[in-house]
Every structure is written in structure tokens, then in C-alpha cells.
Design an enzyme around this catalytic site. Sequence first.
Site, PDB file in Angstrom:
ATOM      1  N   ASN A 215     -12.206  -3.498   1.689  1.00 15.28           N
ATOM      2  CA  ASN A 215     -10.963  -3.656   2.462  1.00 15.28           C
ATOM      3  C   ASN A 215     -11.297  -3.974   3.904  1.00 15.28           C
ATOM      4  O   ASN A 215     -11.263  -5.120   4.321  1.00 15.28           O
ATOM      5  CB  ASN A 215     -10.127  -2.381   2.341  1.00 15.28           C
ATOM      6  N   GLU A 216     -11.618  -2.929   4.673  1.00 11.69           N
ATOM      7  CA  GLU A 216     -12.062  -3.167   6.055  1.00 11.69           C
ATOM      8  C   GLU A 216     -13.500  -2.698   6.138  1.00 11.69           C
ATOM      9  O   GLU A 216     -13.761  -1.527   6.413  1.00 11.69           O
ATOM     10  CB  GLU A 216     -11.151  -2.430   7.039  1.00 11.69           C
TER      11      GLU A 216
ATOM     12  N   CYS B 120      -6.623   1.136   3.197  1.00 11.65           N
ATOM     13  CA  CYS B 120      -7.541   2.277   3.124  1.00 11.65           C
ATOM     14  C   CYS B 120      -7.400   3.011   1.794  1.00 11.65           C
ATOM     15  O   CYS B 120      -8.373   3.582   1.292  1.00 11.65           O
ATOM     16  CB  CYS B 120      -7.274   3.222   4.289  1.00 11.65           C
TER      17      CYS B 120
ATOM     18  N   GLU C 157       0.866  -1.189   0.000  1.00 11.65           N
ATOM     19  CA  GLU C 157       0.000   0.000   0.000  1.00 11.65           C
ATOM     20  C   GLU C 157       0.893   1.226   0.000  1.00 11.65           C
ATOM     21  O   GLU C 157       1.954   1.229   0.643  1.00 11.65           O
ATOM     22  CB  GLU C 157      -0.881  -0.003   1.255  1.00 11.65           C
TER      23      GLU C 157
HETATM   24  O1  AHR Z   1      -1.917  -1.289   7.005  1.00 12.80           O
HETATM   25  C1  AHR Z   1      -2.306   0.007   7.330  1.00 12.80           C
HETATM   26  C2  AHR Z   1      -3.810   0.184   7.330  1.00 12.80           C
HETATM   27  O2  AHR Z   1      -4.366  -0.621   8.319  1.00 12.80           O
HETATM   28  C3  AHR Z   1      -4.521  -0.248   6.092  1.00 12.80           C
HETATM   29  O3  AHR Z   1      -4.564   0.750   5.134  1.00 12.80           O
HETATM   30  C4  AHR Z   1      -5.899  -0.544   6.573  1.00 12.80           C
HETATM   31  O4  AHR Z   1      -6.531  -1.540   5.816  1.00 12.80           O
HETATM   32  C5  AHR Z   1      -5.705  -0.925   8.005  1.00 12.80           C
HETATM   33  O5  AHR Z   1      -6.547  -0.215   8.831  1.00 12.80           O
END
Ligand code: AHR
Length: 651
Positions: free
Chosen positions: A379-380, A255, A46
Amino acid sequence: MRKVCILLLILSLLCAPCASLAATLTADPAAATAEMSDTLYGLFFEDINHAADGGLYAELLQNRSFENQDLLDPKPHQHYNGWQFNLKNKGKAAAVPTGDDPLHANNPTYMRITVEAAPYLLSNMGYASTAFSGGVPVDAGAQYDFSVWMRNTGDYTGGITVAITDRSANPLSEAFAITPTGSWQKFEHTFTSQATADACLTITLEGTGTLDIDMASLMPRERFGAEWPGGGLRTDLVETLMALNPSFLRFPGGCVAEGSYVWANAYNWKDTVGPVEQRRENFNTWGYMQSYGIGFFEYFCLAEALGAEPLPVVHSGLLCQAREVREAPLTMEATRAYGQDILDLIEFATGDASTPWGSLRAEMGHPEPFRLNYLAIGNENWDNIYFDRYAVLSQMVKEKYPEITCIVAAGPVAEGALPQHSWHQIRTRFAEDLVDEHYYMDSAWFLKNVGRYDRYPRTTMVFLGEYAAHEPVQGGRRPNNLYSALCEAAYMTGIERNSDLVRMACYAPLLARDGMFQWTPDLIWFNARDVLLTPNYYVQQMFAATVGDHVVESALEGEGLYHVVTRTEDALYVKVVSLAETETPLTLTLPGVPDGTAGFVQLCGERRMTNAFTAPDRIVPADGVCPILGGVAETVLPAYSVTIFTFPLAQ
Ligand code: AHR
């Protein structure tokens, strides 16, 4: 006499080696049980902590296209970020971020400079942290590929030169002369640096009048994937990724994949493909601009170069639920329309060159389809607001591409009502999909939960998409110390034992630039020149290099030890993690293992120890050998260690 005896006793106690009680481990290689996943260990990439821009991406200039803007709080001065104007303080000019008739509609801002008194200097300082460490790092004798787009608005007369310079604008390379015409034109040159320095890239305007500048770029000639349209990657970082032997690459977030607060921040894969000057930059959830020089084409190329399954993540019609959301989710109707973007992505990756999106991939330099077996939607995310959208989007994918495994999110926490609700929904509605769990917990939690997956029903498979053991903050960051790495290693023995269920797992986050990070701990640290590997990195590397194809039944007796035994056709892997404070003699009883020697790799040290840029090798794996005779091997496990033995098996 009695006094002498007492003295001898005390002395013998003092001199006794600090050892825990002896431990025993038995495993019969013939007793192979669960089949293991062949995609168990992978990477989660990321663009957080400048992992891409200012990191893996080979671009040395920051804000090369003057697009820099905080999406939530835009200010005109942000367009100047990374640049210094009039470095020698001799000239006079107006430098104005401008948008009329840009290079491309997706690249709307450029710098219009009207010089009244020459020379006027424009210098890009690179990715300098506050103490100006890094800047544009150049090495004596090395070559750097430069390009820039310029346009003479009609009245600029006089010379223009470009050079690598020091921070006082003294040249460190030859000068390259440019004569812009009345339309946008790209100019290119390869510089040779005369010095090793934290440098700048300086454009000197020796004339007067008005001209336009955009997309200034400087990349080391020696880079990985220089032929990719984005321009390529930093070789040393690619090598550290390759050395992890990953079986998949999850990207582009996290994110970042979802976007935060407003829809304009959502990650749109279509913004990230095509010629690099035509990609629409976006502000990053983590507080900086994404140039998209590493876009979806480059992610697929990287996965291919790593020999890893690409695992793209797309949003689910929701902005990041963990943040304050300022705009409503997509309606169900809009979600269905957005689903076409996801189908287009699959066509971009796998469609033949006669399809609209497949032809773009071919034009970008990859006529053959990429591999694409996994796709994460969300994602989350949690609650029915997510699952209802996931249902629509995953259905669209499955109807057209039934061979793709869809990945459904189980939310951002390990325990409690939220994941319980998610799992209930998933088991009821999407039991055949892969379930993405994320959790960042303290080190003790990982030890307590080594058996987490022993208890999971075998009906729905798990992808542990983000995890890391978090230690208390010290000096502003959670350290990547040995203890956290060993707790992760202990936990990973549980993952391997349950690899029939846990099909994939990856540490998070992967990369962090020293001095420019938003999240700790991270697997790999780097600065402008160096890469720093953490104990956590070595644990991932050691485990990924020794994945069996079957779990082997085993039993261990001992204090503070965690283990797993796996095998392939010709090797037995015994992984033992010791959280004991003292060394532990260990007897391994492995009936049927031929006499000879096992190689082992071991990581050990003091519990709180970390590696540092000034001491990168405090904790590094060491190799050794251990004899085995009559199916029995004797060894001593150091305190705070992980040891992986490879016993050759008779074929
Ligand atoms: O890994 C960092 C962040 O942690 C990621 O962007 C997110 O998916 C999680 O909250």
C-alpha cells in the site's frame, strides 16, 4: 460640472460588474492528441470512519458476535461493546463472554448468560455515536431481517422473545419467540417496525438457567445484495457510489490492507470469505472491529455491480511502514510462502469451479469467474525492504497470471528523497508495472502542481491511488469545502491532460460516518439515515461523467483558470475551473463544432462553503446551456466554479 463628472465616474466604477479580465479558450476538435485511459476515475474503499461496519454494510447491530477486542490492549469489557444488559433493571443474570465449543473456530467468542431472576434483557444499541444518534434506525412499516444463533446449555427453562424496541425496551415491533435446543441453531424472523425511531434490538429472557447467544443480526429488508453471503449493503450508499460511475474499485485499504503493529492485525483475505458466521473478525487499524460481513467475495460482487474493475490490495510481507512496527517483516522465505495466499486469491476470483478456491467462490453464489486485471502488492511502502519482497511476490503472480497488471507502491508522499528513491527502483526493476502514488497535500500544492505529470517520462504508468486537497482544520475536522474541491478539479485537468500516463486516479478516503470518523476530509458523509454529498464528490462525479477518449490540443488565456479539452467520437468536453475571485467572461473558439447548443454542468459558490446534514444542497451542480454559432461560444464563468461543457460533434 467637473464635480458631476467625478461623481458619475465613481458611480460607474461602483456599479461596474465584478468581473475579471475576459478570457479566451481555443481548441480544435480535429487536433486530438494523447489517447486517454478508459479506467481513469474510480473508487478507493477502505473500512476507515466506519465505511464498512456501521456504514456500507447493511448490518444494523454492532458487535453482533461479541468478538470486539482491541488487539493491542484487550480488556474483557470490550466484548460487551454495543450491547446493554438488563435494560429494565428487573432481572439478575451473569453475562460472560465465553469460548468453549463455539459456533465456529473462527468465531471463538459468544455470550453465555445464566439468568437467576427474570426478565433479563439484552439489547443491541447499534452504531450509536456518543449522543446516541442513530442506534438502530427503523422506519414505521418497514421490514427488518433478524437472525441469531442460540444454544441451551441444558438447564434453561422459560420463554425467550426478541423484538425491536425503544431505548426503554418498549416494543416497536411484534415479538418473535425462540426455543433453543442443546446445539447451536440459527433462528430467523422478519420484523415489521411500528414506528420510526432510533431503536434497539432487545432479546428478553423470561426464564432461568443458562444459554448461549452469538451472531445476532438485523438488516433492513430493502438492501442491496441481500443474496450475498455477507447479507448485503446499505442501498442509499451503494446508489451514491453508482452515481460516480467508477471504472475501478480499489479495496480493502489503505493501511487496513497491510495491518498495523503486529501480524495478527494483517488483513488475511481468507478470513473474509465463506459463511458469514465463519469469518474471523479482526481489529481494525482505525480502532474498531471489522466483522468482514463485507469480505473479498462481496468486494468483487460490488465491483461487478458498479461495472468497475476490481483492484484488490494485498500486503507485501511488511506491516504498515508508516506506523510503529512491533514485529519483523516476513523473511524472504516466509514471503515466498505467503505468495501462495496471493495466488489462491487470484484462483478464488478467476479459477473455474473445479479448482479449490474457485469452488468456494461458486459455493458462495458466483460460479462464473470474476474479472481480475489488476492486483496491488503493498500500500504505502518504500525502501529495498519493500522492493525486494515486491519482486518475489509480483514475479510469482506474473509467472502464473501474466495477464494481471501488478501495482507497485511509490510511498506515502508527493515529493522528496523517498519517492525519488522509489521511482528509481521502480524504473530500474519494475518498469512495466503500474505505480501507485499517494499524497494528501494542502490545496495550494494542488494548484501549484497541476503540471506535475507533464514532466513524467512516458515509460512507466501511474495509478494515483490516494489523494485529497487538505484545508486547515476547523472545528476538529478538515472541511470538504468548495475551495478544496476546486483545487482538486484544477489538478484533475492536469491528470486528464496526462491520462496517457495516469491510467487511474481515486480520491481518498471515500466514506465517513458522522460522529464516528478517524480521518478528514472524506468524499461522502453519512449518518444512520442520511447521506451527505460534498463538493469534492460532485467534482469527481462531474469529471467521471465526461471522460473523453482523446485529449484535444487547446490554449487558454485568463487569470486563475485551469482547463482541459477532450473528445469522444461525438462529443467535445471542455472543463474549465475558475479560482478567480470574480466572474470571468469567456469566449470559446472551437472551429468545426456545429452550430447549436452545448449543455453544461456547473458547481459554484462561496470559497469556504460546505454542505451539511442540515443544509445538504448549498453546493450542488446546476445544468445549463450555452449557444455556439460559427464555432464561437460566449459565456461567463462564476467566481470559484467548475464548468464542464459538452459540445455535440458532427459524426
Ligand atoms: O486514506 C486513509 C489512509 O491514508 C490510508 O489508509 C493510507 O493508505 C493512507 O495513509
